[in-house]
Design an enzyme around this catalytic site. Structure first.
Site, short mmCIF file in Angstrom:
data_model
loop_
_atom_site.label_atom_id
_atom_site.label_comp_id
_atom_site.label_asym_id
_atom_site.label_seq_id
_atom_site.Cartn_x
_atom_site.Cartn_y
_atom_site.Cartn_z
N ASP A 187 -0.54 12.57 9.86
CA ASP A 187 -1.75 11.64 9.50
C ASP A 187 -1.64 10.50 10.36
O ASP A 187 -2.64 9.45 10.25
CB ASP A 187 -1.47 11.28 7.81
CG ASP A 187 -2.66 11.45 7.24
OD1 ASP A 187 -3.58 12.33 7.52
OD2 ASP A 187 -2.78 10.97 6.07
N ASP A 375 2.23 12.16 -7.01
CA ASP A 375 3.47 13.19 -7.68
C ASP A 375 3.52 13.31 -9.24
O ASP A 375 3.22 14.43 -9.82
CB ASP A 375 4.88 13.00 -6.73
CG ASP A 375 5.02 11.36 -6.63
OD1 ASP A 375 4.24 10.71 -7.66
OD2 ASP A 375 5.97 11.15 -6.07
#
Length: 786
Positions: A187, A375
């Site tokens: 990224d 998450d």
């Protein structure tokens, strides 16, 4: 899979479910009776007898360290009763109006205490029955039946060397090579970053893009990036999943290359499982062998989470110098709390070191991104859909903690904001599909991060009386003896019983206090606008060349000054208000305790240097040192790192070795795998010449080829047994309850004096700099005037 084995596993699942149901019913009945008993009014004399009598029983029970479930439940119920009894007393006998400011302070303190007791009781429920899983079930004999796995390594701005190490380790996983692929998800080299209006940033992104592409080709893994940095880590993973699942299995390239497809949709030709690894989380060879079998046994399983094991201490532990004495800070969560979550089927995704079933993610459209703790949010949504999770309490990765205190606070701020977002946007208590136990587990995980305001209130409460005479705690000495002390000592004993092998109770209070000031803005900003927080990457792999004072340290000096002034105010009130001496005594003791905690905080914010590029792993393992002439000498491996190895050899063989020699280290791991590693001797440390003396060798690895680099990575990081030994053999000398208090007091005084000395040095240097500048200006003005 063997049908009999599958039936046996389902029988175990049904048995575990019945155990949970029986335990839940028992706890419900006991809790109801407990609540009733806590409301019964007793005279102070009787309350003292009951409180201290039960505390004595609790002390004996904790001392015996009984671990059988009935004894454990009895012990926790006893501790809960003492705390609930105190809360009832505070609620119905101490809340009285004595003035507007008194009332504000009183309600704030009562709220902080209520929060603390609620978290304590929720923690008792979560940890009532930790699930210790047996050995991992074996994989099928036929490798063709193994599920396929995509190993995803998201990276943003981490050093190339860190990414390289993790990627190399992933290629060495003990799993059929045709059954898994490894992907670096970059990224930091997206198209948007490579086209940044700032030419410096754009060039840096292009350089990173090319370096990681080349790295992937050298190692034999795939490199992936995307067009834009949307939704941070969650978006990075989802873009990769969409890309991979849009490529037909027959047309997928046979050799590593670069993928650039974006938003192509999810199709059924993807891998069965997804392994997510932070780029600094280096997996052991047996990661898939110890996690994949659970998915073959349970078609409703969506997650197998493993611990985050760190090679370096957190900055707080490093700065205080306690990492060689106390277990690591995260061991409480991964070594105790997560076992309790696992029992209630509430073990959640922790962002890395986890294997996830891809089809389950498909139901959600990928990793969730409404909060910045994507998450836990993802796990919550899948638990709502009736899927199950497993926690394997064996370290199968080795990662890096933040190196500086401000990086540490950045990480904890993100966790705080994310869990607050889950609480506000996905309130677990009202989440349909969750069992009551799962709701309580998620609620506990969210509410825990509200400790910041409570800790600040506990610090300010005694000062409010000592400075301004505010009546925030309307309790006499006798009532403290009857209610408060049994509650405080009882909760301390219970915490020691639950977590004593991994965390000293005082260390927990200090650890919350050192974060509290900096988590307040995160909490209030999230409460104001739950959708405002943005994901920020925690820096990893920094090196610190000198000691320095953290930029976040100054508030603690202010708190220290306030606590010292509180001592003077206590002396004034003791002599000036003799009728209030019981309240003065309570607040004085409370303030001294806070002062003790602040001393530790001051030590924690003085950053100590970290010169080594690579962190050493201390170990004791036999090996053999081989010389070019064929001679071999037995040695002991004392420490290893990516930079080199420390060896110990008999003094009698010292004449064989010289600085600059190139030798070969022959070693084996716990599975019998052999290694032949080239090294160069850099230092030889000799002790006195006696038969039992040893020679210490400091050596650097010889890494002339990619194969040699891979072998060193495999030797250092490939054996999970090494991490298990380190995890279970962490020093615990000062975890004994009272000895730990004395040790931490000593550490607090020593390290805070160091911090004060460092601050004085910085101020002196600044003063000299300013004075020098002023003299130079005067000299120039005088010269111009002449």
């Amino acid at each position: 899979m063997n049908v009999k084995r599958l039936h046996a596993f389902h029988a175990v699942l049904n048995h575990e479910a019945s155990e949970r149901a029986l335990l839940w019913a028992t706890l419900a009945v006991l809790s109801a009776y407990l609540a009733y008993c806590a409301t019964i009014y007793l005279e102070l004399r009787d309350q003292i007898l009951v409180g201290w009598g039960l505390l004595a029983v609790l002390f004996v029970a904790v001392k015996r360290n009984a671990r059988a479930v009935p004894a454990r439940v009895f012990l926790l119920i006893l501790g809960a009763f003492l705390s609930l009894r105190y809360w009832m007393f505070r609620t119905f006998e101490t809340l009285s109006y004595t003035g507007p400011w008194d009332c504000v302070g009183m309600l704030l303190l009562y709220g902080a205490e209520s929060y603390g007791i609620a978290i304590h009781l929720l923690g008792l429920y979560v940890n009532v029955w930790p699930l210790e899983r047996d050995e991992t079930p074996p994989l099928p004999e036929d490798p063709t039946s193994y599920p396929t796995v995509d190993v995803l390594i998201p990276t943003y701005n981490e050093p190339e060397e860190i990414v390289r190490t993790t990627a190399i380790a992933c290629t060495m996983l003990e799993y059929p090579r045709e059954k898994f692929n490894v992907y670096i998800l970059d990224d930091g080299g997206t198209l948007a970053r490579r086209n940044d209006p700032d030419p410096v940033k754009a060039q840096a992104a292009r350089d990173r893009h090319e370096r990681l592409k080349k790295l992937a080709e050298e190692i034999g893994v795939f490199y992936m990036t995307r067009e834009e940095n949307i939704e941070a880590k969650a978006g990075n993973i989802n873009a990769a999943l969409q890309c991979l699942c849009s490529i037909d299995s027959q047309s997928k390239p046979s050799r590593p290359t670069t993928f650039t497809c974006v938003n192509m949709g999810i199709r059924e030709t993807c891998s069965d499982l997804i392994l997510v690894l932070d780029c600094d989380h280096v997996p052991t060879r047996d990661f898939l062998k110890r996690t994949v079998p659970y998915f073959l046994q349970d078609e409703k399983l969506f997650l197998v989470q493993t611990p985050h094991f760190f090679i370096n201490p957190s900055p707080v532990e490093k700065n205080l110098g306690i990492h060689k004495v106390f277990p690591a800070e995260n061991e409480m969560f991964y070594g105790r709390v997560h076992l309790g979550l696992d029992f209630w089927n509430a073990s959640f995704f922790c962002g890395s070191a986890a294997l996830i079933r891809r089809s389950c993610l498909m139901e959600l459209g990928g990793i969730q991104g409404e909060t910045i703790t994507e998450d836990a949010e993802t796990a919550l949504e899948l638990h709502r859909r009736g899927y199950r999770s497993v926690y394997v309490s064996r370290p199968l990765v080795c990662g890096l903690s933040p190196e500086t205190f401000d990086d540490f606070i950045l990480q904890r701020t993100r966790w705080t904001q994310g869990m607050m977002q889950i609480l506000l946007l996905k309130n677990p208590l009202f989440a349909k599909g969750l069992s009551l136990s799962q709701k309580l587990c998620y609620l506990n995980s969210c509410l825990f991060w509200l400790f910041g305001p409570a800790r600040i209130i506990f610090f300010l409460a005694p000062l409010a009386y000592l400075f301004f005479g505010l009546r925030v705690y309307n309790v006499s000495i006798v009532q403290v003896l009857a209610y408060a002390l049994p509650h405080l000592l009882g909760s301390t004993l219970v915490a020691h019983y639950l977590y004593g092998r991994v965390r000293h109770t005082l260390f927990s209070e200090f650890f919350e206090t050192v974060q509290s000031l900096y988590l307040l803005p995160a909490i209030f900003s999230t409460l104001k606008n739950p959708r405002s927080p943005t994901f920020r990457v925690t820096p990893k792999g920094r090196s610190l060349e000198t000691d320095f004072l953290s930029p976040l340290s100054y508030p603690f000096y202010g708190m220290f000054a306030l606590a010292l002034l509180g001592l003077a105010a206590a002396a004034h009130r003791w002599t000036g208000y003799p009728l209030e001496r019981d309240v003065v005594a309570i607040c004085l003791f409370w303030n001294v305790y806070n002062l003790f905690i602040i001393l530790l905080c001051l030590g924690a914010v003085w950053e100590t240097h970290q010169w080594r590029r690579h962190h050493r792993i201390l170990t004791r393992e036999p090996a053999v040192l081989s010389f070019p002439n064929g001679q071999v000498v037995p040695v002991q491996v004392d420490n290893i790192s990516l930079g080199g190895v420390g060896l110990r050899m008999p003094f009698t063989d010292v004449a064989l070795v010289h600085e600059g020699d190139r030798l070969t280290l022959e070693a084996q791991d716990s599975t019998g795998r052999s290694y032949r590693l080239g090294l160069k001797v850099l230092r030889i440390s000799r002790t006195q010449a006696v038969p039992t003396a040893k020679v210490h060798l400091g050596c650097a690895w010889v890494l002339d080829t990619p194969h040699e680099t891979a072998e060193v990575v495999g030797f250092i990081y490939g054996d999970s047994e090494r991490w298990r030994r380190l995890w279970e053999s962490r020093p615990q000398d000062y975890l004994a309850l009272w000895r730990g208090y004395g040790f931490l007091l000593k550490i607090g005084i020593e390290k805070s004096l160091r911090a004060f000395g460092g601050l004085v040095g910085l101020l002196t240097e600044k003063t000299r700099s300013i004075t020098g500048s002023l003299w130079i200006r005067r000299f120039k003005k005088h010269k111009e005037a002449l």
